[in-house]
Enzyme design. Structure first.
Site, short mmCIF file in Angstrom:
data_model
loop_
_atom_site.label_atom_id
_atom_site.label_comp_id
_atom_site.label_asym_id
_atom_site.label_seq_id
_atom_site.Cartn_x
_atom_site.Cartn_y
_atom_site.Cartn_z
N ASP A 12 0.76 -0.99 0.11
CA ASP A 12 0.08 0.19 -0.03
C ASP A 12 0.94 1.04 0.07
O ASP A 12 0.59 2.39 -0.70
CB ASP A 12 -0.97 0.02 0.98
CG ASP A 12 -0.25 -0.05 2.54
OD1 ASP A 12 0.67 -0.93 2.78
OD2 ASP A 12 -0.79 0.43 3.41
N GLU A 46 -1.05 8.19 7.22
CA GLU A 46 -2.38 8.77 6.83
C GLU A 46 -3.49 8.16 7.73
O GLU A 46 -4.40 8.68 8.20
CB GLU A 46 -2.74 8.74 5.38
CG GLU A 46 -2.93 7.23 4.73
CD GLU A 46 -1.50 6.35 4.67
OE1 GLU A 46 -1.83 5.28 3.99
OE2 GLU A 46 -0.48 7.14 4.71
N HIS A 147 -2.05 -3.65 4.82
CA HIS A 147 -0.98 -3.79 6.05
C HIS A 147 -0.83 -4.86 6.42
O HIS A 147 -0.69 -5.27 7.48
CB HIS A 147 -1.82 -2.93 7.14
CG HIS A 147 -2.26 -1.48 6.85
ND1 HIS A 147 -3.52 -0.91 6.25
CD2 HIS A 147 -1.61 -0.37 6.79
CE1 HIS A 147 -3.57 0.34 6.09
NE2 HIS A 147 -2.55 0.83 6.38
#
Length: 166
Positions: A12, A46, A147
């Site tokens: 990601d 983020e 993740h």
């Protein structure tokens, strides 16, 4: 893999940075002069609320965040294209900028989908919440898993690159 998938941990972040740096290298190698000042900001926070909440240049007119677009049963994000989210947990992205991205994808036959990320927030959301006065949008490459151990497809990375290039 032989069928075009990239499998690794933490794609990601890594895959998005790779797409952006590949574009920057192409622009530099070909001495492309952009019609406006362009800044690349890489963040890794983020999800915890910081993201692009600081570090943006003054007078930033438009911001396009690049992140993953999880492919899941309740989402429309494709594994072989780019996703243009209309909104996330923060709320809607800029109407004009998101539609411009969709129009560019349609005009250039870049495979894409629109989606809504109800349980996700991006760097663009962090910037707006911190008071940035900019148009903000998000583009995402398809990812299975997030993740941890993840996979994406080269076609999705290429579609994301092509949309950013457009």
């Amino acid at each position: 893999t032989d069928d075009g998938f990239v499998v690794s941990r933490h794609l990601d972040d890594q895959a998005g940075v790779a797409v952006v740096l590949t574009l920057v290298k192409h622009l530099a190698d070909n001495k492309v002069v952009l019609p406006h000042k362009t800044t690349v900001l890489v963040t890794i926070s983020e999800e915890v609320g910081y993201g692009a909440s600081s570090g943006l240049p003054a007078g930033l007119a438009e911001m396009i965040a690049v992140d993953n677009a999880v492919c899941a049963p309740t989402q429309y994000s494709p594994e072989d294209g780019v996703t243009v989210p209309m909104s996330d947990l923060h709320g809607p992205y800029d109407y004009h900028l998101t539609r411009k991205l969709c129009r560019l994808a349609e005009e250039r036959d870049i495979p894409f989908a629109r989606d809504v990320f109800r349980y996700y927030r991006s760097d663009a959301a962090a910037a707006i919440e911190a008071g940035a006065s900019t148009r903000a949008a998000l583009v995402g490459f398809g990812v299975d898993g997030s993740h941890g151990w993840e996979r994406t497809h080269l076609d999705s990375l290429e579609a994301t690159y092509n949309l950013l290039y457009a």
